[in-house]
Design a protein around this motif. Structure first.
Motif, PDB file in Angstrom:
ATOM      1  N   ARG A  95      82.355  96.091  42.638  1.00 24.92           N
ATOM      2  CA  ARG A  95      82.006  94.886  43.402  1.00 24.92           C
ATOM      3  C   ARG A  95      82.627  94.909  44.791  1.00 24.92           C
ATOM      4  O   ARG A  95      82.117  94.287  45.717  1.00 24.92           O
ATOM      5  CB  ARG A  95      82.471  93.638  42.645  1.00 24.92           C
ATOM      6  N   THR A 126      95.536  92.712  42.372  1.00 21.38           N
ATOM      7  CA  THR A 126      94.306  92.940  41.622  1.00 21.38           C
ATOM      8  C   THR A 126      94.580  92.924  40.123  1.00 21.38           C
ATOM      9  O   THR A 126      93.827  92.321  39.339  1.00 21.38           O
ATOM     10  CB  THR A 126      93.670  94.274  42.041  1.00 21.38           C
ATOM     11  N   ASP A 136      95.086  89.458  38.764  1.00 23.07           N
ATOM     12  CA  ASP A 136      93.818  88.739  38.575  1.00 23.07           C
ATOM     13  C   ASP A 136      93.040  89.242  37.363  1.00 23.07           C
ATOM     14  O   ASP A 136      92.014  88.661  37.008  1.00 23.07           O
ATOM     15  CB  ASP A 136      92.941  88.883  39.822  1.00 23.07           C
ATOM     16  N   THR A 193      91.460  92.081  37.282  1.00 18.40           N
ATOM     17  CA  THR A 193      90.325  92.884  37.744  1.00 18.40           C
ATOM     18  C   THR A 193      90.627  94.363  37.561  1.00 18.40           C
ATOM     19  O   THR A 193      91.726  94.829  37.882  1.00 18.40           O
ATOM     20  CB  THR A 193      90.040  92.602  39.232  1.00 18.40           C
ATOM     21  N   ARG A 194      89.681  95.098  37.078  1.00 15.87           N
ATOM     22  CA  ARG A 194      89.864  96.536  36.930  1.00 15.87           C
ATOM     23  C   ARG A 194      89.700  97.243  38.272  1.00 15.87           C
ATOM     24  O   ARG A 194      89.029  96.741  39.183  1.00 15.87           O
ATOM     25  CB  ARG A 194      88.869  97.094  35.914  1.00 15.87           C
ATOM     26  N   GLY A 204      84.995  96.774  39.084  1.00 18.48           N
ATOM     27  CA  GLY A 204      85.867  95.902  39.860  1.00 18.48           C
ATOM     28  C   GLY A 204      86.109  96.395  41.271  1.00 18.48           C
ATOM     29  O   GLY A 204      85.231  96.352  42.130  1.00 18.48           O
TER      30      GLY A 204
END
Length: 425
Positions: free
Chosen positions: A15, A33, A36, A38-39, A57
């Protein structure tokens, strides 16, 4: 614009893309990151043909980190940034009179990405590029910088790590004084001569590559010999190959049939700097064909003749999809996820036409035929993941140890991606 890999066969699913310009900036980015949930994955020169470097991610491009080439002549090592390309590193080393023991066929690939996937050159006594790593620095999921050195308990598991442990920022590589190499090409080597005595063929040079299209399943089309300059003048090598039925090429060759050799490194026995001969292709030009797909399967050297017979038996299915097949040797190492872990190894590499559906349809048949020979797929190339996943613990004796190391350094799995999960990590 859609972000793609070098070959153009893969559109990344991330993304967001980030290109940190310092290790501190990278560490803050990773920590935030991960917080959060997120990968994320590290992304180098984008030369992988599968989704090993992909994520849904954040993709972190290592090429933005400061370029490092810090030579320690006393230790005979060089500290280099992970995003630097091998060709750039080689030129810097040569200016100071130093060299690496080996290079891959392409100087265009990043140091960090090549090491993480176990990428290699060729040579009976030469290990993969990862075997030259003396230390590595990586930012782990909590944003901390960890340094692992040869001899540390987790070092052998952390070198060829598929990007699963964190973002590698720098590596220390073994170096040696600079040297010259002469490259010669021989043609039409009968395959039976190779099968009868592979050692006699690959031992003719410090680095040897065999190329064939399998259109004539009984012939190796080209044999590329890269010899250290002090051994290059011997008449014994041409005589040995003549006795086997091969002849020396009198013109410069490209590995792919009917391609101009302009972009290839110098041949015809002319000595030159190591970094201008060990790769097959020049840094300044598009490597290989550029419009291609790749797979590679690495087998124990002791079973290489069997493996080549298996591939020959599938020649009628392989040849229509193939541009060229390359056969190379790799010395054994102790790196847990290296394709050469614990065994002298022969790699059978396939440069395919850019027809991914047809290639993917063929791969299960090819892998099933090679599976009894303990074939390990190259981590950065195309392979049938479902078939390979079932065999990973048998192929890699330290597989479960690596899984434990990954869990300890990345307990929340922020550096995992779909491909690693399908492989059982």
């Amino acid at each position: 614009m859609t972000e793609r890999n070098w070959a153009g066969n893969l559109a990344y699913g991330a993304r967001r893309f980030a290109r940190p310009e310092s290790v501190d900036e990278l560490a803050e980015l990773v920590a935030a990151t991960a917080h959060d949930g997120t990968r994320m994955r590290a992304l180098g020169s984008r030369h992988s043909f599968n989704r090993i470097a992909d994520t849904e991610g954040l993709a972190i491009e290592t090429g933005g980190l400061p370029a490092l080439v810090e030579l320690d002549e006393g230790a005979r090592t060089v500290r280099v940034s992970a995003g630097l390309r091998y060709g750039e590193l080689a030129e810097a080393l040569e200016r100071d009179g130093w060299a690496l023991a080996n290079l891959a066929s392409l100087p265009h690939i990043s140091v960090g990405g090549a090491v993480a996937t176990g990428t290699h050159g060729s040579g009976d006594a030469l290990g993969s590029l990862a075997a030259a790593v003396a230390a590595l620095e990586l930012v782990t999921a909590d944003g901390s910088l960890r340094v692992l050195r040869r001899g540390d308990p987790d070092f052998d598991g952390a070198v060829v790590a598929l990007g699963a442990l964190g973002v590698v920022t720098a590596l220390e590589l073994d170096v040696e004084p600079t040297y010259e190499v002469a490259q010669s090409v021989f043609e039409r080597l009968p395959l039976d001569a190779v099968l009868a005595d592979l050692d006699a063929v690959t031992g003719l040079a410090a680095s040897t590559s065999l190329f064939t299209t399998w259109r004539d399943p009984d012939v190796i089309d080209q044999l590329w010999l890269k010899r250290r300059a002090d051994a290059a003048a011997s008449d014994a090598v041409p005589a040995a190959l003549a006795a086997m039925g091969a002849s020396a090429s009198t013109v410069k060759r490209h590995p792919l049939p009917d391609f101009s050799a302009e972009h290839c490194t110098e041949q015809l026995g002319m000595p030159g700097p190591w970094f201008e001969r060990l790769p097959h292709f020049k840094l300044a030009f598009t490597p290989s064909n550029g419009d291609e797909l790749q797979s590679e399967f690495l087998v124990p050297r002791a079973r290489a003749a069997e493996a080549l017979r298996v591939v020959r038996s599938l020649a009628t299915s392989i040849a229509p999809l193939l541009q060229v097949c390359e056969i190379r040797t790799v010395a054994a190492d102790e790196l847990w996820l290296s394709a050469a872990y614990g065994r002298e190894t022969v790699g059978i590499h396939f440069t395919w036409l850019p027809d991914q559906p047809a290639v993917e349809a063929l791969l299960p048949t090819l892998q099933a035929a090679l599976a009894p020979l303990e074939a390990r797929p190259h981590w950065g190339k195309l392979f049938d993941v479902a078939e390979a996943a079932e065999r990973m613990p048998q192929l890699y004796p330290r597989w479960h140890d690596f899984a434990g190391l990954r869990a300890s350094l990345d307990p929340e799995g922020v550096f995992r991606n779909e491909l690693l999960e399908r492989l059982g990590l």
